[in-house]
Design a protein around this motif. Structure first.
Motif, mmCIF file in Angstrom:
data_model
loop_
_atom_site.group_PDB
_atom_site.id
_atom_site.type_symbol
_atom_site.label_atom_id
_atom_site.label_comp_id
_atom_site.label_asym_id
_atom_site.label_seq_id
_atom_site.Cartn_x
_atom_site.Cartn_y
_atom_site.Cartn_z
ATOM 1 N N ILE A 3 19.322 -68.326 113.563
ATOM 2 C CA ILE A 3 18.692 -67.773 114.759
ATOM 3 C C ILE A 3 18.775 -66.252 114.739
ATOM 4 N N TYR A 4 19.882 -65.703 114.257
ATOM 5 C CA TYR A 4 19.990 -64.247 114.105
ATOM 6 C C TYR A 4 18.849 -63.727 113.231
ATOM 7 N N LYS A 5 18.582 -64.419 112.123
ATOM 8 C CA LYS A 5 17.517 -63.988 111.220
ATOM 9 C C LYS A 5 16.158 -64.046 111.914
ATOM 10 N N ASP A 6 15.928 -65.121 112.660
ATOM 11 C CA ASP A 6 14.636 -65.285 113.336
ATOM 12 C C ASP A 6 14.393 -64.221 114.396
ATOM 13 N N THR A 7 15.442 -63.798 115.054
ATOM 14 C CA THR A 7 15.288 -62.940 116.236
ATOM 15 C C THR A 7 15.634 -61.476 116.004
ATOM 16 N N GLY A 8 16.301 -61.195 114.891
ATOM 17 C CA GLY A 8 16.706 -59.815 114.646
ATOM 18 C C GLY A 8 17.977 -59.425 115.375
ATOM 19 N N LEU A 9 18.650 -60.382 116.009
ATOM 20 C CA LEU A 9 19.909 -60.110 116.692
ATOM 21 C C LEU A 9 21.054 -60.136 115.682
ATOM 22 N N ASN A 10 22.198 -59.621 116.093
ATOM 23 C CA ASN A 10 23.387 -59.714 115.256
ATOM 24 C C ASN A 10 24.620 -59.757 116.141
ATOM 25 N N ALA A 11 25.728 -60.139 115.555
ATOM 26 C CA ALA A 11 26.964 -60.310 116.318
ATOM 27 C C ALA A 11 27.399 -59.005 116.984
ATOM 28 N N GLY A 12 27.146 -57.883 116.329
ATOM 29 C CA GLY A 12 27.559 -56.595 116.888
ATOM 30 C C GLY A 12 26.884 -56.285 118.211
ATOM 31 N N ILE A 27 12.912 -64.648 124.483
ATOM 32 C CA ILE A 27 11.808 -65.515 124.072
ATOM 33 C C ILE A 27 11.979 -65.937 122.617
ATOM 34 N N LYS A 28 12.339 -64.979 121.772
ATOM 35 C CA LYS A 28 12.512 -65.270 120.342
ATOM 36 C C LYS A 28 13.637 -66.290 120.116
ATOM 37 N N VAL A 29 14.709 -66.165 120.890
ATOM 38 C CA VAL A 29 15.826 -67.102 120.751
ATOM 39 C C VAL A 29 15.375 -68.524 121.082
ATOM 40 N N TRP A 30 14.676 -68.695 122.206
ATOM 41 C CA TRP A 30 14.209 -70.026 122.593
ATOM 42 C C TRP A 30 13.246 -70.593 121.556
ATOM 43 N N GLU A 31 12.333 -69.739 121.038
ATOM 44 C CA GLU A 31 11.379 -70.207 120.036
ATOM 45 C C GLU A 31 12.100 -70.658 118.767
ATOM 46 N N ALA A 117 9.038 -72.911 130.075
ATOM 47 C CA ALA A 117 9.406 -74.165 130.741
ATOM 48 C C ALA A 117 10.833 -74.564 130.376
ATOM 49 N N MET A 118 11.212 -74.351 129.128
ATOM 50 C CA MET A 118 12.577 -74.668 128.702
ATOM 51 C C MET A 118 13.591 -73.802 129.440
ATOM 52 N N ALA A 119 13.250 -72.530 129.664
ATOM 53 C CA ALA A 119 14.149 -71.647 130.405
ATOM 54 C C ALA A 119 14.319 -72.122 131.843
ATOM 55 N N VAL A 120 13.238 -72.612 132.427
ATOM 56 C CA VAL A 120 13.299 -73.165 133.791
ATOM 57 C C VAL A 120 14.239 -74.365 133.826
ATOM 58 N N GLU A 121 14.060 -75.276 132.876
ATOM 59 C CA GLU A 121 14.893 -76.475 132.825
ATOM 60 C C GLU A 121 16.367 -76.121 132.625
ATOM 61 N N HIS A 122 16.595 -75.144 131.773
ATOM 62 C CA HIS A 122 17.965 -74.694 131.524
ATOM 63 C C HIS A 122 18.582 -74.153 132.804
ATOM 64 N N ALA A 123 17.831 -73.298 133.514
ATOM 65 C CA ALA A 123 18.346 -72.688 134.743
ATOM 66 C C ALA A 123 18.598 -73.730 135.822
ATOM 67 N N MET A 124 17.722 -74.705 135.935
ATOM 68 C CA MET A 124 17.866 -75.721 136.975
ATOM 69 C C MET A 124 19.026 -76.666 136.678
ATOM 70 N N SER A 125 19.146 -77.094 135.437
ATOM 71 C CA SER A 125 20.279 -77.971 135.098
ATOM 72 C C SER A 125 21.591 -77.199 135.151
ATOM 73 N N LEU A 126 21.523 -75.897 134.826
ATOM 74 C CA LEU A 126 22.704 -75.043 134.931
ATOM 75 C C LEU A 126 23.186 -74.941 136.378
ATOM 76 N N THR A 127 22.246 -74.823 137.305
ATOM 77 C CA THR A 127 22.607 -74.755 138.724
ATOM 78 C C THR A 127 23.411 -75.988 139.139
ATOM 79 N N LEU A 128 22.959 -77.150 138.709
ATOM 80 C CA LEU A 128 23.665 -78.382 139.062
ATOM 81 C C LEU A 128 25.033 -78.461 138.395
ATOM 82 N N ALA A 129 25.091 -78.039 137.124
ATOM 83 C CA ALA A 129 26.362 -78.095 136.401
ATOM 84 C C ALA A 129 27.398 -77.175 137.030
#
Length: 317
Positions: A3-12, A27-31, A117-129
């Protein structure tokens, strides 16, 4: 690491205590997650199994709230500390019930409707958790609404988490009873809450002051997937301002329009070159270059590496 490679992110960058990632990275992370897992319901499971740490600075404020309504307000009011591509709205209805509305930005929906849509689902299930953690019991809403539809065979995933579910509605929302909203939390602490409220308020003010034209320009470029075909005059018009005003505001933030274009080129090239099997000629075409040679010259000027070397270093890292 994939995922780091796909998105250009790194641990630092992710370990910066005060750091906030650019919204396009989300967006890149979810994709990347969806592409690599090939599991559409992964966002629902993320929400169910998430911990308070995902809320960052908001976490101690939420956990020290006296009841669920106060905790929900803590998330809604201070979510801008997490990013600006998603909004929460809380409505207290006349019968005492509470509705929380979840809204990804229009840019996100236009750019990648599935991951929005996935971000919405994540946020809604997160609220319940999180609500369940706070009160020590399972929390079920009166109703859950989604603006989009899902396959009939997938509806059971949503019913297991939310109970009464409707699709194709005019908003993404969770509706809670008055009794549920008034449920006391087991970790409520007034002194901690007041301290974190003050701290989060100060941080939110700082974020709002620093939210400037750089981020707005980056968003337009990302949404349009363009490099050469957007002139500064066009971007200024999209922002309902003059070219001169946009140039002045960018200068005050330490940028020029050209420097943002350069950054956008490198970001876009890196993301595209990281895709398995993609050819340099394809990337050059997508980014609006007349030839692979002109693309190579531009990339080397900005990064010191040829597209071939940049691609090799991405996969090596």
């Amino acid at each position: 690491m994939e995922i780091y490679k796909d998105t250009g992110l790194n641990a630092g960058t992710l370990n910066e205590a005060e750091g906030m990632q650019d919204w396009s990275a989300g967006i890149k992370v979810w994709e990347s997650i969806l592409q690599r897992s090939n599991y559409r319901q992964i966002s629902l499971n993320f929400g169910k199994r998430i911990t308070f740490s995902v809320l960052g600075w908001i976490s101690p404020l939420v956990s020290s709230s006296s009841d669920l309504l106060t905790a929900w307000k803590s998330i809604v009011n201070f979510f801008p500390l997490m990013g600006d591509m998603f909004e929460y709205h809380l409505l207290e209805l006349s019968d005492g019930s509470v509705k929380i509305v979840y809204k990804p930005s229009a840019t996100w929906v236009e750019k990648s409707s599935v991951t929005a849509a996935m971000a919405v689902e994540h946020a809604m299930s997160l609220t319940l958790a999180i609500s369940g953690f706070l009160v020590g019991q399972k929390i079920t809403p009166l109703k859950a609404n989604f603006t989009y539809g899902v396959k009939p065979s997938d509806r059971s995933f949503y019913q297991d988490i939310f109970g009464n579910v409707s699709f194709g509605e005019n908003e993404n929302s969770l509706h809670f009873s008055k009794e549920t909203s008034e449920t006391k939390t087991v970790s409520g602490n007034q002194l901690t809450y007041e301290f974190m409220l003050k701290l989060c308020s100060e941080k939110l003010s700082g974020v709002q002051r620093s939210a400037g034209y750089y981020s707005k320009v980056k968003r337009i470029l990302f949404n349009k997937e363009s490099y050469y075909n957007l002139k500064i005059e066009e971007v200024a018009a999209m922002l309902n301002t003059s070219t001169r005003t946009l140039q002045r505001n960018l200068k005050e933030e330490g940028y020029t329009y050209q420097s943002i274009l350069d950054e956008h080129l490198v970001d876009s090239a890196t993301t595209l070159l990281a895709k398995p099997g993609v050819q340099i000629q394809e990337v050059a075409f997508i980014l609006g270059f007349e030839s692979a040679q002109s693309f190579s010259r531009a990339v080397k000027k900005k990064t010191g590496k040829s597209p071939t070397s940049l691609k090799a270093s991405i996969f090596k890292d």
